[in-house]
Design an enzyme around this catalytic site. Structure first.
Site, PDB file in Angstrom:
ATOM      1  N   ARG A 142     -31.669 119.067  33.127  1.00 15.12           N
ATOM      2  CA  ARG A 142     -31.025 119.072  31.798  1.00 15.12           C
ATOM      3  C   ARG A 142     -29.504 119.212  31.906  1.00 15.12           C
ATOM      4  O   ARG A 142     -28.861 119.865  31.091  1.00 15.12           O
ATOM      5  CB  ARG A 142     -31.585 120.192  30.904  1.00 15.12           C
ATOM      6  CG  ARG A 142     -33.076 120.101  30.647  1.00 15.12           C
ATOM      7  CD  ARG A 142     -33.445 118.859  29.842  1.00 15.12           C
ATOM      8  NE  ARG A 142     -34.889 118.690  29.791  1.00 15.12           N
ATOM      9  CZ  ARG A 142     -35.595 117.924  30.638  1.00 15.12           C
ATOM     10  NH1 ARG A 142     -34.981 117.289  31.614  1.00 15.12           N
ATOM     11  NH2 ARG A 142     -36.893 117.802  30.510  1.00 15.12           N
ATOM     12  N   SER A 185     -38.026 120.990  22.570  1.00 10.27           N
ATOM     13  CA  SER A 185     -38.112 122.258  23.300  1.00 10.27           C
ATOM     14  C   SER A 185     -36.858 123.070  22.996  1.00 10.27           C
ATOM     15  O   SER A 185     -35.750 122.609  23.242  1.00 10.27           O
ATOM     16  CB  SER A 185     -38.194 122.004  24.805  1.00 10.27           C
ATOM     17  OG  SER A 185     -39.328 121.238  25.093  1.00 10.27           O
ATOM     18  N   GLU A 190     -31.894 125.539  24.842  1.00  6.61           N
ATOM     19  CA  GLU A 190     -31.587 124.150  25.188  1.00  6.61           C
ATOM     20  C   GLU A 190     -30.792 123.536  24.038  1.00  6.61           C
ATOM     21  O   GLU A 190     -30.131 122.520  24.201  1.00  6.61           O
ATOM     22  CB  GLU A 190     -32.897 123.381  25.422  1.00  6.61           C
ATOM     23  CG  GLU A 190     -32.700 122.076  26.170  1.00  6.61           C
ATOM     24  CD  GLU A 190     -33.996 121.484  26.684  1.00  6.61           C
ATOM     25  OE1 GLU A 190     -34.418 120.454  26.129  1.00  6.61           O
ATOM     26  OE2 GLU A 190     -34.594 122.034  27.624  1.00  6.61           O
TER      27      GLU A 190
END
Length: 307
Positions: free
Chosen positions: A182, A232, A302
């Site tokens: 990520r 998420s 995130e």
């Protein structure tokens, strides 16, 4: 001070119009319309450049004058209820061309990931099946090396064209992008993704389509797609799964105002209706605190929070 502000605001508005054209400049734009959370405050200025030349001119102008933030589909973003007192620059459908040269797809940052995956399938090209259900646009997917079901963007990227914070355009190879979990050089050095070249493999169209449908079904079965969310909500902590930690901490269905830990998948915070950004932020903090108290693991969001 009030009249000075007014003069400065008028100057800023006029300059944005001069650079981008009136049809691409908006003020007091409700950011709940531009994030998948469907929550949050207003942006003082909201602009939609229609060429990379104009974007470059814009970045050169904005530098050191006013805060700005680049968005795509807003699928990983939350703007605080107080709003964003700067310029939100949306790279969207006006910059979303997709072209194909043999097995190399060149895609602009504003193209939807799902559209790129479908385009690959239509042309019997394999490698993007994992991306079929990823919400968002290519720019964000490249910046955060989006992935699902065992695939990541770094697996298929040949090169990426970027703009630096001075408005200069550079091209970087896959290696130079420093892709991680990520993460990429985009976040590390404040680049803007303009486009990417994706290297795919020849495949069987029906098999590619079947695999995409299978992954989409898995996504629908396991994820709370019926409610607005940012996907998420937390990064996966080393050696754990965020959703399982949250569930084991007894937080399934936990809510603050209109924000709720999904009962279908605890890794998702959803907007059950009229959640404010403050509700979501408070819930995320509560969840992270409780998981840390129970298991000694700190969950990192995130989702990007600005404003």
């Amino acid at each position: 001070v009030g009249s000075e502000m007014c003069i400065r605001d008028r100057y800023m508005y006029q300059e944005l119009i001069n650079i981008l054209g009136k049809e691409n400049v908006f003020t007091d734009e409700d950011m709940s319309k531009h994030t998948t959370f469907k929550a949050g405050g207003k942006a003082k200025y909201f602009v939609t450049p229609d060429s990379f030349e104009r974007l470059s001119e814009l970045i050169r102008f904005l530098k050191d004058k006013i805060d700005y933030y680049i968005i795509g589909n807003g699928s990983n973003l939350l703007v605080k209820d107080e709003g964003y007192n700067g310029v939100i620059v949306k790279i969207g459908q006006k910059l979303s061309n997709i072209t194909l040269d043999d097995k190399v797809m060149s895609c602009e940052a504003g193209a939807y990931v799902s559209k790129i995956a479908n385009y690959a399938c239509e042309n019997s090209l394999s490698g993007l099946e994992f991306a079929a259900g990823i919400p968002g646009m290519l720019g964000g997917a490249v910046a955060m090396n989006a992935g699902a079901y065992g695939g990541e963007f770094k697996d298929i990227i040949m090169s990426v064209t970027l703009m630096d914070k001075y408005g200069n355009i550079v091209e970087k190879s896959n290696e130079e992008m420093k892709f991680g979990y990520r993460n990429s050089v985009v976040q590390e050095e404040d680049y803007i993704v303009l486009s990417a070249k994706l290297k795919l493999e020849a495949g069987n169209k029906d098999e590619i389509s079947d695999r995409m449908n299978e992954l989409l079904k898995q996504r629908r079965d396991k994820q709370p797609l019926e409610y607005p969310s940012a996907g998420s909500t937390f990064k996966r902590p080393e050696g754990y799964f965020a959703g399982k930690l949250i569930m084991d901490a007894g937080l399934k269905g936990y809510s603050v105002g209109g924000a709720c830990v999904s009962e279908k998948h605890c890794g998702f915070v959803v907007n059950k209706g009229n959640a404010t950004a403050a509700d979501i932020i408070r819930l995320m903090k509560d969840v992270a605190d409780k998981v840390e108290a129970e298991f000694g693991v700190r969950l990192e969001p995130e989702v990007k929070i600005i404003g």
